[in-house]
Design a protein around this motif. Structure first.
Motif, PDB file in Angstrom:
ATOM      1  N   LEU A   1       1.017  -1.244   0.164  1.00  0.00           N
ATOM      2  CA  LEU A   1       0.106   0.060  -0.046  1.00  0.00           C
ATOM      3  C   LEU A   1       1.087   1.413  -0.161  1.00  0.00           C
ATOM      4  CD1 LEU A   1      -2.852  -1.177   2.599  1.00  0.00           C
ATOM      5  CD2 LEU A   1      -2.962  -0.703   0.072  1.00  0.00           C
ATOM      6  N   THR A   2       1.913   1.435   0.862  1.00  0.00           N
ATOM      7  CA  THR A   2       2.977   2.250   0.946  1.00  0.00           C
ATOM      8  C   THR A   2       3.598   2.491  -0.643  1.00  0.00           C
ATOM      9  OG1 THR A   2       3.220   1.885   3.291  1.00  0.00           O
ATOM     10  CG2 THR A   2       4.738   3.368   2.218  1.00  0.00           C
ATOM     11  N   CYS A   3       4.029   1.424  -0.882  1.00  0.00           N
ATOM     12  CA  CYS A   3       4.705   1.646  -2.529  1.00  0.00           C
ATOM     13  C   CYS A   3       3.636   1.975  -3.310  1.00  0.00           C
ATOM     14  CB  CYS A   3       5.230   0.399  -2.601  1.00  0.00           C
ATOM     15  SG  CYS A   3       6.828  -0.153  -1.873  1.00  0.00           S
ATOM     16  N   GLY A   4       2.543   1.602  -3.330  1.00  0.00           N
ATOM     17  CA  GLY A   4       1.497   1.842  -4.512  1.00  0.00           C
ATOM     18  C   GLY A   4       1.290   3.251  -4.267  1.00  0.00           C
ATOM     19  N   TYR A   5       1.151   3.934  -3.041  1.00  0.00           N
ATOM     20  CA  TYR A   5       0.708   5.241  -3.090  1.00  0.00           C
ATOM     21  C   TYR A   5       1.985   6.139  -3.382  1.00  0.00           C
ATOM     22  CZ  TYR A   5       0.404   9.720  -0.501  1.00  0.00           C
ATOM     23  OH  TYR A   5      -0.001  11.010  -0.203  1.00  0.00           O
ATOM     24  N   LEU A   6       3.320   5.570  -3.090  1.00  0.00           N
ATOM     25  CA  LEU A   6       4.243   6.560  -3.525  1.00  0.00           C
ATOM     26  C   LEU A   6       4.528   6.327  -5.171  1.00  0.00           C
ATOM     27  CD1 LEU A   6       7.089   5.354  -0.954  1.00  0.00           C
ATOM     28  CD2 LEU A   6       5.885   7.435  -1.142  1.00  0.00           C
ATOM     29  N   LEU A   7       4.225   5.240  -5.871  1.00  0.00           N
ATOM     30  CA  LEU A   7       4.434   5.255  -7.103  1.00  0.00           C
ATOM     31  C   LEU A   7       3.318   5.941  -7.746  1.00  0.00           C
ATOM     32  CD1 LEU A   7       5.233   1.265  -7.365  1.00  0.00           C
ATOM     33  CD2 LEU A   7       6.622   3.061  -7.691  1.00  0.00           C
ATOM     34  N   ARG A   8       2.044   6.003  -7.326  1.00  0.00           N
ATOM     35  CA  ARG A   8       1.145   6.514  -7.891  1.00  0.00           C
ATOM     36  C   ARG A   8       1.372   8.123  -7.726  1.00  0.00           C
ATOM     37  NH1 ARG A   8      -5.287   6.851  -6.884  1.00  0.00           N
ATOM     38  NH2 ARG A   8      -4.427   8.079  -5.165  1.00  0.00           N
TER      39      ARG A   8
ATOM     40  N   GLY B   1       4.084   9.877  -7.422  1.00  0.00           N
ATOM     41  CA  GLY B   1       5.147  10.358  -8.514  1.00  0.00           C
ATOM     42  C   GLY B   1       4.649  10.437 -10.020  1.00  0.00           C
ATOM     43  N   TRP B   2       3.627   9.389 -10.278  1.00  0.00           N
ATOM     44  CA  TRP B   2       3.359   9.254 -11.451  1.00  0.00           C
ATOM     45  C   TRP B   2       2.407  10.468 -11.971  1.00  0.00           C
ATOM     46  CZ3 TRP B   2       4.174   6.014 -15.756  1.00  0.00           C
ATOM     47  CH2 TRP B   2       3.502   5.966 -16.718  1.00  0.00           C
TER      48      TRP B   2
ATOM     49  N   VAL C   1       2.479  13.259 -10.295  1.00  0.00           N
ATOM     50  CA  VAL C   1       3.013  14.453 -10.640  1.00  0.00           C
ATOM     51  C   VAL C   1       3.703  14.574 -11.919  1.00  0.00           C
ATOM     52  CG1 VAL C   1       5.136  15.510  -9.789  1.00  0.00           C
ATOM     53  CG2 VAL C   1       3.689  14.512  -8.157  1.00  0.00           C
ATOM     54  N   TYR C   2       4.102  13.167 -12.545  1.00  0.00           N
ATOM     55  CA  TYR C   2       5.134  13.589 -13.779  1.00  0.00           C
ATOM     56  C   TYR C   2       3.897  13.632 -14.794  1.00  0.00           C
ATOM     57  CZ  TYR C   2       7.298  11.845 -17.669  1.00  0.00           C
ATOM     58  OH  TYR C   2       8.044  11.499 -19.195  1.00  0.00           O
TER      59      TYR C   2
ATOM     60  N   PHE D   1      -3.807   1.193  -6.732  1.00  0.00           N
ATOM     61  CA  PHE D   1      -3.217   2.585  -7.338  1.00  0.00           C
ATOM     62  C   PHE D   1      -3.171   2.515  -8.894  1.00  0.00           C
ATOM     63  CE2 PHE D   1      -2.275   1.962  -2.699  1.00  0.00           C
ATOM     64  CZ  PHE D   1      -2.670   2.908  -2.439  1.00  0.00           C
TER      65      PHE D   1
ATOM     66  N   PRO E   1       8.143   8.078  -6.429  1.00  0.00           N
ATOM     67  CA  PRO E   1       8.373   6.763  -7.022  1.00  0.00           C
ATOM     68  C   PRO E   1       9.754   5.956  -6.708  1.00  0.00           C
ATOM     69  CG  PRO E   1       7.463   8.069  -8.764  1.00  0.00           C
ATOM     70  CD  PRO E   1       8.079   9.025  -7.805  1.00  0.00           C
TER      71      PRO E   1
END
Lengths: 180, 264
Positions: free
Chosen positions: A19-26, A28-29, A31-32, B181, B243
């Motif tokens: 869940l943490t990684c999904g939040y971080l990945l999304r 950043g995505w 933002v990009y 996500f 990311p």
């Protein structure tokens, strides 16, 4: 020393990390993606139709009513965009308007006006309309009403890819400003 | 390891019960310590892998086994990851080494373990005479205890196979939370876990420290690399570096995963 976690702990911790990684990945995505996406003039379909580059340019005249497309417009009051042009325009009652200065802003708020007899437009190199928004000008001020010959306005227009000119059209004429 | 588990006074462990399908994608640890009757003059060294211990119990009733804590991996994988150490083995043997009657005891050691521990047939280890057996010591009855003919599997292949198996288990755990996500997050997450598992499998014996430390080191390196690629390659704003933190965390996670499991 006992090594490793129990299976239950590993699965529980794995879900938390996922869940943490999904939040971080999304995060950043998004933002990009937002940095890559060109600004949209208006969020609603009706407003997009009226303000989109494909909308036919509306040439105002002294007797014409407001553009037909604006009759169905139900826009949000405004939209904040990452890049806008701030145009200082003098609209003359009996002469063509004058674009006095155009300033690039890193961020700005575009008000999606629904009606008006004048047009502010962003054009491409072939002077095709990329963005068009109507606006009103009143030459009467004060009480008792006093007629003005010229009114100075500040108009906000979005930065678009491929843009080249800003055009202001009024019943008395038009002005074109070449963007740098 | 708790020394009381190895004490001669400890009653024999009951037979290991079969485990469910989780053993397909996760290590399947059993309790470590002495298993079976303690009166025999021979014992076999086993990893705390449920299936191995269970098969041995079924086919060699009445024999003694010393089960070492190896993260729940089978013999070859436990040896390939370096989970069986001389220090661990000596600590497990020491309580049983007391008394003169232990001088003639024989310890059957799987060849992969023997290779890892630098043991040869006939070596003396705290009063136990070492005899080599195949990595699957399920049919020990009738064995002469002489050096086994079977060779040891390629340790790299064993580690890669184990890493891929555990990666599939993590895919089962991570898929739904990541997919919440978006498919991009799912795809990046699954690929990061796969890459981490493969890199750790290849470099496991080169990286220092326990499993979590290896994962942490790889996670920091991967996160820094991803951040550099985003910053210099795509020239994202600081918020766009999120990311990279996610990728680093995913890479780090496979370290403790490959370190195996312990019995609840």
């Amino acid at each position: 020393m006992r090594q490793g976690m129990t299976l239950q702990n590993q699965i529980f911790l794995g879900i938390l990390i996922a869940l943490t990684c999904g939040y971080l990945l999304r995060g950043g995505w998004s933002v990009y993606a937002s940095a890559e996406t060109p600004p949209t003039p208006s969020p609603t379909p009706a407003a997009t139709q009226a303000l989109s580059p494909t909308a036919a340019p509306v040439v105002p005249s002294a007797t014409a009513a407001a553009p037909t497309a604006t009759a169905v417009l139900t826009p949000k009051p405004f939209v904040t965009l990452p890049g806008v042009w701030m145009a200082r325009v003098t609209v003359n009652r009996g002469a063509a308007p004058v674009i006095e200065r155009v300033t690039a802003l890193e961020q700005g708020r575009i008000t999606a006006a629904s009606e008006g007899e004048n047009l502010a437009e962003v054009l491409d190199l072939q002077k095709q309309v990329m963005y068009s928004v109507p606006f009103k000008v009143s030459f009467q001020v004060g009480e008792p009403p006093q007629q003005l010959e010229a009114v100075t306005l500040v108009l906000m227009l979005p930065k678009l890819e491929g843009e080249k000119y800003i055009r202001i059209q009024t019943a008395a004429g038009e002005a074109i400003y070449e963007l740098e | 390891m708790n020394s009381s588990e190895n004490s001669p006074a400890t009653p024999p462990m009951p037979p290991v019960k079969p485990r469910g399908g989780a053993a397909t994608f996760w290590p399947a640890p059993s309790r470590a310590g002495w298993v079976g009757a303690r009166s025999g003059a021979a014992a076999v060294l086993l990893p705390n892998h449920q299936a191995t211990v269970r098969a041995w119990q079924e086919q060699n009733p009445g024999m003694t086994a010393l089960v070492l804590e190896c993260g729940g991996y089978p013999v070859a994988a436990a040896a390939a990851f370096g989970f069986v150490t001389r220090k661990k083995l000596e600590a497990a043997l020491s309580p049983a080494g007391e008394g003169s009657e232990t001088a003639s005891r024989r310890l059957y050691v799987p060849v992969s373990f023997a290779q890892q521990l630098h043991l040869a047939g006939g070596d003396d280890l705290q009063g136990w005479k070492v005899a080599l057996v195949p990595d699957q010591p399920t049919a020990l009855r009738g064995s002469t205890g002489e050096p086994a003919a079977a060779g040891t599997p390629n340790m790299w292949v064993v580690r890669l196979a184990a890493a891929l198996r555990l990666w599939l288990g993590q895919v089962l755990v991570f898929s739904v939370p990541l997919f919440i996500f978006g498919w991009q997050a799912w795809l990046i997450g699954i690929l990061a876990l796969l890459l981490s598992a493969l890199i750790l499998a290849v470099t496991w014996r080169l990286l220092p420290g326990p499993g979590w430390a290896k994962g942490l080191l790889l996670g920091v390196l991967a996160g820094a690399g991803a951040a550099a690629a985003l910053w210099f390659g795509l020239q994202v704003e600081p918020a766009g570096l999120l990311p990279a933190a996610g990728v680093g965390l995913l890479f780090a996670w496979m370290g403790p995963v490959l370190a195996g499991l312990r019995k609840a």
